[in-house]
Scaffold this active site. Structure first.
Site, mmCIF file in Angstrom:
data_model
loop_
_atom_site.group_PDB
_atom_site.id
_atom_site.type_symbol
_atom_site.label_atom_id
_atom_site.label_comp_id
_atom_site.label_asym_id
_atom_site.label_seq_id
_atom_site.Cartn_x
_atom_site.Cartn_y
_atom_site.Cartn_z
ATOM 1 N N TYR A 1 0.689 -1.280 -0.098
ATOM 2 C CA TYR A 1 0.232 -0.014 -0.085
ATOM 3 C C TYR A 1 0.675 1.224 0.170
ATOM 4 O O TYR A 1 0.300 2.549 0.006
ATOM 5 C CB TYR A 1 -0.814 0.009 1.236
ATOM 6 N N ASP B 1 -6.278 -6.437 5.628
ATOM 7 C CA ASP B 1 -7.382 -5.757 4.678
ATOM 8 C C ASP B 1 -8.370 -6.768 4.165
ATOM 9 O O ASP B 1 -9.478 -6.701 4.489
ATOM 10 C CB ASP B 1 -6.786 -4.892 3.464
ATOM 11 N N ASP C 1 -12.338 -8.045 5.869
ATOM 12 C CA ASP C 1 -13.540 -8.122 5.056
ATOM 13 C C ASP C 1 -14.201 -9.255 4.924
ATOM 14 O O ASP C 1 -15.336 -9.542 5.283
ATOM 15 C CB ASP C 1 -13.455 -7.439 4.002
#
Length: 346
Positions: free
Chosen positions: A136, A239, A243
């Site tokens: 990221y 991440d 989810d």
């Protein structure tokens, strides 16, 4: 978290930068702040702009004035933002930029079995995700035929997020931290993250530590999320896994998160801007409310108020009051009205 230097100043300051963003963020955020004001009557709020609409109006998705307000307040509630479906010159994700600018190194994502949400039973897990590096960092290059992305892992950032994960585990009475990595394939990068986390774990002998390769962790999480307590992961894996975990906790509409640093914290409901229902007043405010509970507990050191808010949300859902996404007929405002009635402030 244990009382740290600066906690007293935060409690005295009690300022919140409110960024509604786009779409349903403009509906859930004001309602959630209305509930927060009942808990903190002296709270000062400052509104600020960010998001896709802000970019189209001002040429930047995160104006300098917004960043300055966020720094001044220290605490932020960030609603939701839309993103263009195509590359736009000059557009950068405002939430990613805000996390970096404020030094929010850890993303804290709890998953709980909430009544009436369709959640699986018996889930109470916490994912702590490194928030500043890994793939990221956004360093990519391409010659049109080959594209390369930089995966950056540092010992300092890995130790810092591990310290946060183990401290949260200790303060929350949790018993086990699972370190997630892929060091068998990436021994230098993921291996560094794993080894830094192991070093930190040595200072917490009361907490059991194990580790899983990320693909195995995903399988076990899908099979039995009840088997996890705290998962500690680099940015990308955290991440994805958070989810996945949210699917067992009632979905992203009720998924809360907190971006935590030493100088600032950003409460961030995980859902998107949901343009298909924006403007109808039916968006689910649970994620925003529970994100504020995280802010109360971990930033303002107000665990009793955090528990009161969390219990009020649970009671509201248990009483069959819900927005349409959870099978109810309550509006955003009506749901928050019901939460206010159920707050225990004694």
């Amino acid at each position: 978290m244990q009382q740290q230097a600066g906690d007293t100043e935060r409690e005295q300051k009690m300022k919140l930068c409110v960024i509604s963003g786009d779409g349903i963020g403009r509906e859930v955020v004001p309602q959630a702040v209305r509930v927060l004001h009942r808990l903190l009557p002296a709270l000062q709020t400052v509104t600020a702009d960010a998001g896709w609409d802000t970019f189209r109006q001002q040429g930047t998705a995160l104006p300098a004035a917004t960043l300055a307000a966020a720094r001044d307040c220290g605490a932020v509630l960030f609603g939701a933002v839309s993103s263009p479906a195509y590359p736009v010159v000059g557009y950068r994700s405002p939430i990613v930029q805000l996390r970096r600018e404020l030094g929010c190194h850890a993303n804290v994502r709890p998953t709980l079995s909430l009544p009436g949400s369709g959640a699986a039973e018996g889930i109470d897990l916490l994912i702590v995700r490194e928030n500043t590096e890994d793939l990221y960092v956004g360093e990519e290059q391409s010659d049109g035929d080959t594209a390369t992305a930089i995966k950056r892992i540092t010992r300092a950032a890995s130790r810092r997020v591990a310290e946060t994960a183990f401290r949260l585990a200790q303060d929350g009475g949790r018993r086990r931290v699972t370190i997630v990595h892929k060091a068998n394939i990436m021994p230098l990068t993921d291996g560094l993250f794993r080894d830094a986390a192991r070093d930190v774990a040595a200072a917490y002998p009361q907490i059991a530590v194990d580790e899983l390769l990320v693909d195995t962790a995903a399988l076990k999480l899908a099979q039995a999320p009840q088997g996890f307590d705290v998962l500690l992961a680099p940015n990308l894996y955290g991440d994805i896994l958070s989810d996945l975990a949210a699917a067992f906790g009632g979905g992203l509409g009720v998924a809360a998160s907190l971006n935590l640093g030493s100088e600032a914290a950003i409460a961030e409901p995980v859902h998107g801007s949901a343009p298909d229902i924006a403007g109808r007043g039916i968006a689910n405010p649970v994620a925003a409310l529970l994100s504020l509970a995280l802010l109360l507990r971990h930033w303002w050191a107000q665990p009793a108020l955090a528990a009161s808010l969390e219990q009020a949300v649970r009671r509201t859902l248990a009483d069959g009051i819900a927005t349409p996404d959870l099978g109810g007929d309550a509006s955003t405002a009506a749901f928050c009205d019901a939460v206010l009635v159920r707050l225990d402030l004694d």
